[in-house]
Design an enzyme around this catalytic site. Structure first.
Site, PDB file in Angstrom:
ATOM      1  N   ASP A 197       0.855  -1.186   0.000  1.00 34.25           N
ATOM      2  CA  ASP A 197       0.000   0.000   0.000  1.00 34.25           C
ATOM      3  C   ASP A 197       0.889   1.234   0.000  1.00 34.25           C
ATOM      4  OD1 ASP A 197      -2.013  -1.838   0.245  1.00 34.25           O
ATOM      5  OD2 ASP A 197      -2.700  -1.178   2.218  1.00 34.25           O
ATOM      6  N   ASP A 223     -15.381  -5.172  -0.443  1.00 36.29           N
ATOM      7  CA  ASP A 223     -15.009  -4.833   0.931  1.00 36.29           C
ATOM      8  C   ASP A 223     -16.262  -4.917   1.799  1.00 36.29           C
ATOM      9  OD1 ASP A 223     -12.533  -4.235  -0.194  1.00 36.29           O
ATOM     10  OD2 ASP A 223     -13.010  -2.112  -0.382  1.00 36.29           O
TER      11      ASP A 223
END
Length: 240
Positions: free
Chosen positions: A9, A131
């Site tokens: 990330d 998600d």
């Protein structure tokens, strides 16, 4: 064999991890994501889940240079997400070396648009990001809860010809408390034609083994690698 997919990330060009997607709970692990990616490749891993967190906030990719550097200096198969809001952004990601892109919140907000992407680029190029928290889809960097259940969301996109889903349990992400294995196992059982990649909470090699036994196509591992609860050496036996 289940695919092992390490995660990088990016914020400000650095390799970071968040807890539950909260930018206020950020920890920086490396200043050079390219070197981290090379370590993954040197360990025999073949895939990479690369998330442009700056892009997610700006709603357009911000770290394409990092993507391009990793793609040009490794042979990793990269799926790229963060800020993918348009066909132009998808093309930019592919031009920079991504093999696939992940459509997250936009797949909830603008399903017609993402279905067009599936038709244009093909389901092998577009991964749907599912998600979730408490079995409902989370959106907008996980700050909001939608009224769409996880199974309904999967069904909707299977009907639109999607094949691969990254399912992230928001409540577990970055906490090193174990993944939602039962939820994933139920998805595999309910939708046998889909490919599911588990994300969030993976902490130990036992977690990885259990996800493999549950029939997952792949598992994304982030913080566990950076914190050392799973070593790259541990993962070598899962590499084809």
């Amino acid at each position: 064999m289940m695919q092992i997919i390490p995660a990088i990330d990016i914020i400000g060009g650095q390799c970071v991890r968040l807890t539950e997607g909260d930018f206020a709970q950020q920890k920086t692990y490396a200043s050079n994501p390219v070197e981290v990616a090379k370590q993954f490749a040197d360990a025999g891993l073949t895939r990479l889940h690369l998330v442009d967190l700056d892009g997610a906030r700006a709603r357009k990719p911000q770290n394409l240079a990092v993507l391009e550097a990793i793609a040009s200096q490794t042979n990793l198969i990269i799926d790229f997400g963060g800020g993918i809001q348009s066909e132009e952004a998808i093309q930019q990601a592919f031009n920079a070396g991504a093999n696939q892109i992940t459509a997250g919140s936009i797949a909830v907000r603008e399903p017609d648009l993402v279905q067009n992407w599936l038709e244009t680029f093909g389901p092998d190029k577009i991964i749907i990001g599912a998600d979730f928290r408490d079995n409902f889809i989370s959106i907008n960097a996980w700050a909001e809860q939608s009224t769409i259940s996880l199974p309904d969301f999967i069904q909707q996109y299977l009907q639109a010809a999607a094949k691969t889903f990254i399912c992230t349990d928001v409540s577990k992400d970055g906490k090193l408390q174990g993944p939602a294995t039962q939820t994933y196992a139920q998805l595999v059982k309910t939708f046998p034609g889909a490919s599911f990649i588990a994300s969030g909470g993976v902490t130990t090699i036992q977690d990885v083994e259990e996800l493999g036994a549950a029939g997952l196509t792949g598992v994304i591992i982030g913080k566990a690698i950076y914190e050392g609860t799973i070593s790259l050496a541990d993962l070598k036996r899962f590499v084809c």
